[in-house]
Design a protein around this motif. Structure first.
Motif, PDB file in Angstrom:
ATOM      1  N   GLU A  78      -9.284   4.299  -5.286  1.00 18.56           N
ATOM      2  CA  GLU A  78      -9.789   5.059  -4.138  1.00 18.56           C
ATOM      3  C   GLU A  78      -8.911   6.283  -3.866  1.00 18.56           C
ATOM      4  OE1 GLU A  78     -10.117   2.161  -0.990  1.00 18.56           O
ATOM      5  OE2 GLU A  78     -11.467   0.940  -2.212  1.00 18.56           O
ATOM      6  N   GLN A  79      -7.601   6.104  -3.974  1.00 25.79           N
ATOM      7  CA  GLN A  79      -6.680   7.212  -3.747  1.00 25.79           C
ATOM      8  C   GLN A  79      -6.817   8.275  -4.836  1.00 25.79           C
ATOM      9  OE1 GLN A  79      -2.634   5.920  -3.239  1.00 25.79           O
ATOM     10  NE2 GLN A  79      -1.844   8.010  -3.141  1.00 25.79           N
ATOM     11  N   ILE A  80      -7.022   7.832  -6.066  1.00 24.82           N
ATOM     12  CA  ILE A  80      -7.225   8.771  -7.178  1.00 24.82           C
ATOM     13  C   ILE A  80      -8.478   9.613  -6.916  1.00 24.82           C
ATOM     14  CG2 ILE A  80      -7.869   8.942  -9.619  1.00 24.82           C
ATOM     15  CD1 ILE A  80      -6.055   6.413 -10.058  1.00 24.82           C
ATOM     16  N   ALA A  81      -9.565   8.943  -6.543  1.00 25.97           N
ATOM     17  CA  ALA A  81     -10.819   9.657  -6.283  1.00 25.97           C
ATOM     18  C   ALA A  81     -10.627  10.698  -5.184  1.00 25.97           C
ATOM     19  CB  ALA A  81     -11.915   8.657  -5.896  1.00 25.97           C
ATOM     20  N   GLU A  82     -10.000  10.278  -4.102  1.00 27.15           N
ATOM     21  CA  GLU A  82      -9.762  11.207  -2.988  1.00 27.15           C
ATOM     22  C   GLU A  82      -8.871  12.360  -3.429  1.00 27.15           C
ATOM     23  OE1 GLU A  82      -7.511  11.160   1.300  1.00 27.15           O
ATOM     24  OE2 GLU A  82      -8.639   9.363   0.714  1.00 27.15           O
ATOM     25  N   GLY A  83      -7.816  12.043  -4.162  1.00 31.16           N
ATOM     26  CA  GLY A  83      -6.860  13.063  -4.588  1.00 31.16           C
ATOM     27  C   GLY A  83      -7.424  14.048  -5.583  1.00 31.16           C
ATOM     28  N   LEU A  84      -8.437  13.624  -6.355  1.00 30.09           N
ATOM     29  CA  LEU A  84      -9.046  14.519  -7.339  1.00 30.09           C
ATOM     30  C   LEU A  84     -10.329  15.158  -6.816  1.00 30.09           C
ATOM     31  CD1 LEU A  84      -8.576  12.438 -10.629  1.00 30.09           C
ATOM     32  CD2 LEU A  84      -7.140  14.294  -9.750  1.00 30.09           C
ATOM     33  N   GLY A  85     -10.747  14.739  -5.625  1.00 30.87           N
ATOM     34  CA  GLY A  85     -11.957  15.302  -5.051  1.00 30.87           C
ATOM     35  C   GLY A  85     -13.221  14.844  -5.759  1.00 30.87           C
ATOM     36  N   ILE A  86     -13.215  13.609  -6.247  1.00 33.62           N
ATOM     37  CA  ILE A  86     -14.404  13.050  -6.903  1.00 33.62           C
ATOM     38  C   ILE A  86     -14.834  11.811  -6.116  1.00 33.62           C
ATOM     39  CG2 ILE A  86     -13.733  13.923  -9.177  1.00 33.62           C
ATOM     40  CD1 ILE A  86     -12.857  11.023  -9.871  1.00 33.62           C
ATOM     41  N   SER A  87     -16.004  11.308  -6.419  1.00 34.07           N
ATOM     42  CA  SER A  87     -16.481  10.118  -5.708  1.00 34.07           C
ATOM     43  C   SER A  87     -15.769   8.874  -6.233  1.00 34.07           C
ATOM     44  CB  SER A  87     -17.993   9.955  -5.875  1.00 34.07           C
ATOM     45  OG  SER A  87     -18.298   9.570  -7.204  1.00 34.07           O
ATOM     46  N   LYS A 133       0.824  -1.211   0.000  1.00 35.98           N
ATOM     47  CA  LYS A 133       0.000   0.000   0.000  1.00 35.98           C
ATOM     48  C   LYS A 133       0.857   1.259   0.000  1.00 35.98           C
ATOM     49  CE  LYS A 133      -4.030   2.115   2.049  1.00 35.98           C
ATOM     50  NZ  LYS A 133      -4.157   2.980   0.936  1.00 35.98           N
ATOM     51  N   GLU A 134       1.965   1.247   0.772  1.00 33.20           N
ATOM     52  CA  GLU A 134       2.812   2.439   0.834  1.00 33.20           C
ATOM     53  C   GLU A 134       3.374   2.793  -0.549  1.00 33.20           C
ATOM     54  OE1 GLU A 134       3.801  -0.414   2.826  1.00 33.20           O
ATOM     55  OE2 GLU A 134       2.352   0.227   4.303  1.00 33.20           O
ATOM     56  N   SER A 135       3.790   1.775  -1.304  1.00 33.72           N
ATOM     57  CA  SER A 135       4.361   2.058  -2.611  1.00 33.72           C
ATOM     58  C   SER A 135       3.290   2.590  -3.555  1.00 33.72           C
ATOM     59  CB  SER A 135       5.045   0.825  -3.203  1.00 33.72           C
ATOM     60  OG  SER A 135       4.102  -0.197  -3.436  1.00 33.72           O
ATOM     61  N   CYS A 136       2.079   2.044  -3.456  1.00 29.25           N
ATOM     62  CA  CYS A 136       0.967   2.534  -4.263  1.00 29.25           C
ATOM     63  C   CYS A 136       0.692   3.995  -3.915  1.00 29.25           C
ATOM     64  CB  CYS A 136      -0.272   1.678  -4.019  1.00 29.25           C
ATOM     65  SG  CYS A 136      -1.710   2.157  -4.988  1.00 29.25           S
ATOM     66  N   ASP A 137       0.655   4.302  -2.605  1.00 31.73           N
ATOM     67  CA  ASP A 137       0.401   5.661  -2.159  1.00 31.73           C
ATOM     68  C   ASP A 137       1.395   6.646  -2.770  1.00 31.73           C
ATOM     69  OD1 ASP A 137      -1.671   4.781  -0.566  1.00 31.73           O
ATOM     70  OD2 ASP A 137      -0.561   4.928   1.315  1.00 31.73           O
ATOM     71  N   ALA A 138       2.664   6.316  -2.708  1.00 34.74           N
ATOM     72  CA  ALA A 138       3.700   7.226  -3.196  1.00 34.74           C
ATOM     73  C   ALA A 138       3.608   7.412  -4.705  1.00 34.74           C
ATOM     74  CB  ALA A 138       5.083   6.712  -2.798  1.00 34.74           C
ATOM     75  N   VAL A 139       3.411   6.324  -5.429  1.00 28.87           N
ATOM     76  CA  VAL A 139       3.336   6.409  -6.891  1.00 28.87           C
ATOM     77  C   VAL A 139       2.119   7.221  -7.317  1.00 28.87           C
ATOM     78  CG1 VAL A 139       2.960   5.038  -8.989  1.00 28.87           C
ATOM     79  CG2 VAL A 139       4.635   4.278  -7.300  1.00 28.87           C
ATOM     80  N   VAL A 140       0.973   6.915  -6.742  1.00 26.89           N
ATOM     81  CA  VAL A 140      -0.249   7.630  -7.104  1.00 26.89           C
ATOM     82  C   VAL A 140      -0.151   9.098  -6.693  1.00 26.89           C
ATOM     83  CG1 VAL A 140      -2.756   7.749  -6.781  1.00 26.89           C
ATOM     84  CG2 VAL A 140      -1.644   5.523  -7.072  1.00 26.89           C
ATOM     85  N   ASP A 141       0.410   9.374  -5.526  1.00 30.20           N
ATOM     86  CA  ASP A 141       0.586  10.769  -5.098  1.00 30.20           C
ATOM     87  C   ASP A 141       1.419  11.552  -6.108  1.00 30.20           C
ATOM     88  OD1 ASP A 141      -0.936  10.687  -2.809  1.00 30.20           O
ATOM     89  OD2 ASP A 141       0.764  10.339  -1.461  1.00 30.20           O
ATOM     90  N   GLN A 142       2.470  10.931  -6.581  1.00 30.70           N
ATOM     91  CA  GLN A 142       3.347  11.590  -7.550  1.00 30.70           C
ATOM     92  C   GLN A 142       2.590  11.879  -8.856  1.00 30.70           C
ATOM     93  OE1 GLN A 142       6.806   9.257  -8.643  1.00 30.70           O
ATOM     94  NE2 GLN A 142       7.968  11.094  -9.091  1.00 30.70           N
TER      95      GLN A 142
END
Length: 162
Positions: free
Chosen positions: A44-53, A3-12
């Motif tokens: 889920e991280q993409i949705a949260e990061g873009l402010g969409i459902s 999960k941590e690696s996914c978080d970092a990649v998606v955040d970037q």
């Protein structure tokens, strides 16, 4: 995948697109390029990061055929089964590859995650039928024997790299 690696990649990736909701498809394409599919955690991280459902993110991911919610192999094989390819015998190619790879209509990816075998309605190369793509490279006038030779070639290359 951790999960941590996914978080970092998606955040970037989200940062690259400045968290713009209008960049949803581009973000998903970049995430899929990293993982060869769209992991649930990433959506889920993409949705949260873009402010969409999350529902909107999933609706886009499932609407477009190029997005996959299942892990794919390192090498993607697509067999065309459009009219021109079908009448020029694309099905024996598909059947030979399924036997060789140990996959089926439901189980598309090999256990070693090396190959994913998919059928498509058209690859847009009807004059070259039957057509197969391997990692988006078009292979025209395909036969079961030629297809199996390509698989052997990839396996040898992978063994040499290991």
């Amino acid at each position: 995948m951790k999960k941590e690696s996914c978080d970092a990649v998606v955040d970037q990736i989200l940062a690259h697109y400045e968290h713009r909701p209008s960049a949803l498809i581009a973000v998903m394409q970049d995430v899929q390029a990293q993982y060869r599919y769209l992991p649930a955690e990433a959506i889920e991280q993409i949705a949260e990061g873009l402010g969409i459902s999350v529902a909107k993110a999933y609706s886009v991911a499932t609407f477009y055929e190029n997005f996959s919610l299942e892990a794919k192999g390192k090498h993607i094989i697509r067999i065309c089964d459009g009219t021109a390819c079908h009448v020029r015998r694309s099905i024996p190619i598909l059947e030979a590859l399924r036997r060789e790879l140990g996959v089926s209509e439901k189980k598309k990816t090999t256990d070693d995650m090396l190959f994913t075998l998919e059928t498509v309605s058209c690859l847009g190369a009807c004059g070259l039928a039957p057509v197969m793509t391997l990692d988006d490279k078009v292979h025209p006038a395909m036969t079961p024997e030629k297809a199996l030779a390509l698989i052997d070639e990839i396996r040898k290359e992978e063994s040499a790299d290991a």
